[in-house]
Design an enzyme around this catalytic site. Structure first.
Site, PDB file in Angstrom:
ATOM      1  N   ASN A 214     -29.767  74.021-138.886  1.00  8.81           N
ATOM      2  CA  ASN A 214     -30.506  74.803-137.706  1.00  8.81           C
ATOM      3  C   ASN A 214     -30.353  74.298-136.557  1.00  8.81           C
ATOM      4  O   ASN A 214     -31.028  73.148-136.065  1.00  8.81           O
ATOM      5  CB  ASN A 214     -32.011  74.764-138.290  1.00  8.81           C
ATOM      6  CG  ASN A 214     -32.885  75.801-137.305  1.00  8.81           C
ATOM      7  OD1 ASN A 214     -31.989  76.355-136.289  1.00  8.81           O
ATOM      8  ND2 ASN A 214     -34.174  75.698-137.421  1.00  8.81           N
ATOM      9  N   TRP A 215     -29.494  74.806-135.636  1.00 12.33           N
ATOM     10  CA  TRP A 215     -29.063  74.473-134.372  1.00 12.33           C
ATOM     11  C   TRP A 215     -30.029  74.876-133.216  1.00 12.33           C
ATOM     12  O   TRP A 215     -29.863  74.441-132.034  1.00 12.33           O
ATOM     13  CB  TRP A 215     -27.594  74.663-134.018  1.00 12.33           C
ATOM     14  CG  TRP A 215     -26.573  74.119-134.871  1.00 12.33           C
ATOM     15  CD1 TRP A 215     -26.860  72.801-135.757  1.00 12.33           C
ATOM     16  CD2 TRP A 215     -25.126  74.207-134.997  1.00 12.33           C
ATOM     17  NE1 TRP A 215     -25.628  72.771-136.411  1.00 12.33           N
ATOM     18  CE2 TRP A 215     -24.826  73.319-135.965  1.00 12.33           C
ATOM     19  CE3 TRP A 215     -24.230  75.118-134.641  1.00 12.33           C
ATOM     20  CZ2 TRP A 215     -23.099  73.495-136.121  1.00 12.33           C
ATOM     21  CZ3 TRP A 215     -23.054  75.315-134.731  1.00 12.33           C
ATOM     22  CH2 TRP A 215     -22.433  74.352-135.665  1.00 12.33           C
ATOM     23  N   LYS A 216     -30.827  75.741-133.822  1.00 15.07           N
ATOM     24  CA  LYS A 216     -31.752  76.106-132.732  1.00 15.07           C
ATOM     25  C   LYS A 216     -31.458  76.442-131.289  1.00 15.07           C
ATOM     26  O   LYS A 216     -30.150  77.082-131.609  1.00 15.07           O
ATOM     27  CB  LYS A 216     -32.974  75.176-132.581  1.00 15.07           C
ATOM     28  CG  LYS A 216     -33.548  74.437-133.820  1.00 15.07           C
ATOM     29  CD  LYS A 216     -34.768  73.708-133.587  1.00 15.07           C
ATOM     30  CE  LYS A 216     -35.479  73.234-135.108  1.00 15.07           C
ATOM     31  NZ  LYS A 216     -36.334  72.409-135.156  1.00 15.07           N
TER      32      LYS A 216
ATOM     33  N   HIS B 124     -39.975  80.289-139.759  1.00 18.60           N
ATOM     34  CA  HIS B 124     -39.701  79.132-139.100  1.00 18.60           C
ATOM     35  C   HIS B 124     -41.109  78.911-138.513  1.00 18.60           C
ATOM     36  O   HIS B 124     -41.553  79.795-137.512  1.00 18.60           O
ATOM     37  CB  HIS B 124     -38.427  78.959-138.464  1.00 18.60           C
ATOM     38  CG  HIS B 124     -38.346  77.307-137.880  1.00 18.60           C
ATOM     39  ND1 HIS B 124     -38.902  76.752-136.978  1.00 18.60           N
ATOM     40  CD2 HIS B 124     -37.527  76.312-138.693  1.00 18.60           C
ATOM     41  CE1 HIS B 124     -38.658  75.352-136.874  1.00 18.60           C
ATOM     42  NE2 HIS B 124     -37.756  75.219-137.609  1.00 18.60           N
TER      43      HIS B 124
ATOM     44  N   GLU C   4     -41.614  77.372-135.496  1.00 18.65           N
ATOM     45  CA  GLU C   4     -41.438  77.760-133.982  1.00 18.65           C
ATOM     46  C   GLU C   4     -41.473  79.155-133.689  1.00 18.65           C
ATOM     47  O   GLU C   4     -41.994  79.656-132.843  1.00 18.65           O
ATOM     48  CB  GLU C   4     -39.948  77.263-133.562  1.00 18.65           C
ATOM     49  CG  GLU C   4     -40.182  75.633-133.402  1.00 18.65           C
ATOM     50  CD  GLU C   4     -38.814  74.880-133.650  1.00 18.65           C
ATOM     51  OE1 GLU C   4     -37.718  75.498-133.647  1.00 18.65           O
ATOM     52  OE2 GLU C   4     -38.730  73.764-134.187  1.00 18.65           O
TER      53      GLU C   4
ATOM     54  N   GLY D 262     -39.031  67.408-136.150  1.00 20.81           N
ATOM     55  CA  GLY D 262     -38.698  66.910-134.689  1.00 20.81           C
ATOM     56  C   GLY D 262     -39.324  65.757-134.272  1.00 20.81           C
ATOM     57  O   GLY D 262     -39.507  65.137-133.087  1.00 20.81           O
TER      58      GLY D 262
ATOM     59  N   SER E  55     -37.420  66.114-139.702  1.00 19.88           N
ATOM     60  CA  SER E  55     -37.249  64.881-139.503  1.00 19.88           C
ATOM     61  C   SER E  55     -36.215  64.215-140.636  1.00 19.88           C
ATOM     62  O   SER E  55     -36.303  63.100-141.103  1.00 19.88           O
ATOM     63  CB  SER E  55     -38.269  63.863-139.403  1.00 19.88           C
ATOM     64  OG  SER E  55     -38.898  64.467-138.265  1.00 19.88           O
TER      65      SER E  55
ATOM     66  N   GLY F  45     -32.639  69.999-138.667  1.00 21.47           N
ATOM     67  CA  GLY F  45     -32.461  70.416-137.345  1.00 21.47           C
ATOM     68  C   GLY F  45     -31.685  69.229-136.314  1.00 21.47           C
ATOM     69  O   GLY F  45     -30.537  69.143-136.365  1.00 21.47           O
ATOM     70  N   GLY F  46     -32.366  68.235-135.846  1.00 19.38           N
ATOM     71  CA  GLY F  46     -31.913  67.303-134.929  1.00 19.38           C
ATOM     72  C   GLY F  46     -30.622  66.690-135.390  1.00 19.38           C
ATOM     73  O   GLY F  46     -29.500  66.564-134.710  1.00 19.38           O
TER      74      GLY F  46
HETATM   75  P1  PGA Z   1     -35.676  68.468-137.513  1.00 17.93           P
HETATM   76  O1  PGA Z   1     -36.143  70.253-137.554  1.00 17.93           O
HETATM   77  O2  PGA Z   1     -34.930  68.155-138.504  1.00 17.93           O
HETATM   78  O3  PGA Z   1     -35.355  68.353-136.090  1.00 17.93           O
HETATM   79  O4  PGA Z   1     -37.158  67.907-137.766  1.00 17.93           O
HETATM   80  C1  PGA Z   1     -36.203  70.705-138.893  1.00 17.93           C
HETATM   81  C2  PGA Z   1     -36.450  72.111-138.586  1.00 17.93           C
HETATM   82  O5  PGA Z   1     -36.976  72.631-137.567  1.00 17.93           O
HETATM   83  O6  PGA Z   1     -36.024  73.173-139.420  1.00 17.93           O
END
Ligand code: PGA
Length: 254
Positions: free
Chosen positions: A9-11, A97, A99, A175, A215, A236-237
């Site tokens: 997930n590159w957001k 999600h 967010e 995150g 994470s 994500g990250g």
């Molecule tokens: P993260 O994000 O790996 O940066 O914690 C995961 C996500 O939001 O899907």
């Protein structure tokens, strides 16, 4: 059969050129590797068509979208529909999600509409659920997750739920660099499967993939992925750089 998935997930990160070059680095490095699962790349919506051009002949890769609006066509200025996503080669969509839930106020009932809309278009929902820190500390996190599942998923049929992928993403782990313990993850995954079994029957529940997200990194991916009841990771990250993402692939589905 449960699908094994590593989703990136590159957001709202990366430019067009960065997205293409990251995609191509991953493709090149994995060209001759037989994977035991699918890599789902989830770039910014604006770049979906372009990324699709790069991955469409690579059957171990699939395209995912971060968001859409659950209408077909119509006067919804600024929005993109499930049909439009499908038109540009999207196969998976993130729904629920944290967010979207917190920043954009998407509630369970609206997420149920998104689930219905995705399934109508033959898109595979990756339905995210998970508690916040407060709920974890209070100890009512299982109840929180149960309500999320009941109010957004339980309107669909046995046939439809079999197409859905679930991602457990505790908000306090996204995150933050903090991950739950193995026991904490296993408890929730087992609980989710139990709820699915009581609604849809054990056979169906046993075949639904449940991913873990929050994470995940090069250090912990292997141990998270091998936990019983964890069928993949949503990242994500650590998916934003070819090196770390490839290391995660190597430690999981490669
Ligand atoms: P993260 O994000 O790996 O940066 O914690 C995961 C996500 O939001 O899907």
């Amino acid at each position: 059969m449960r699908k094994k998935i590593i989703a990136a997930n590159w957001k709202m990160h990366l430019t067009l050129n960065e997205s293409i070059s990251l995609t191509n680095s991953i493709l090149t490095k994995l060209e001759s590797t037989k994977l035991n699962g699918t890599i789902v790349l989830i770039p910014a919506s604006l770049y979906l068509s372009e990324i699709n051009k790069n991955i469409k002949n690579h059957h171990q890769f699939a395209l995912g979208a971060q968001n859409f609006y659950p209408g077909i066509f119509g006067a919804f200025t600024g929005e993109i529909s499930a049909t439009m996503l499908s038109n540009v080669g999207v196969e998976y969509v993130l729904i629920g999600h944290s967010e979207r839930r917190t920043i954009f106020q998407e509630k369970n009932a609206f997420l149920a509409e998104k689930i219905n809309s995705a399934l109508q278009e033959d898109l595979i929902p990756i339905f995210c659920c998970g508690e916040n820190k407060n709920s974890r500390e209070k100890g009512d996190f299982l109840e929180t997750i149960k309500i999320q599942l009941e109010e957004s998923l339980f309107q669909i049929s046995c046939n439809e739920i079999s197409k859905v992928i679930i991602a457990y993403e505790p908000i306090w782990a996204i995150g933050t660099g903090i991950t739950p313990t193995s026991e904490e993850i296993m408890e929730v995954h087992e609980y989710i499967r139990g709820i699915l079994a009581s609604k849809y029957g054990t056979d169906i529940a046993e075949n639904i993939s449940i991913l873990y997200g929050g994470s995940c990194n090069t250090q912990n991916a292997s141990s998270l992925y091998t936990l019983p009841d964890v069928d993949g990771l949503l990242i994500g990250g650590s998916s934003l750089k070819a090196d770390s993402f490839l290391e995660i692939i190597k430690n999981t589905i490669a």
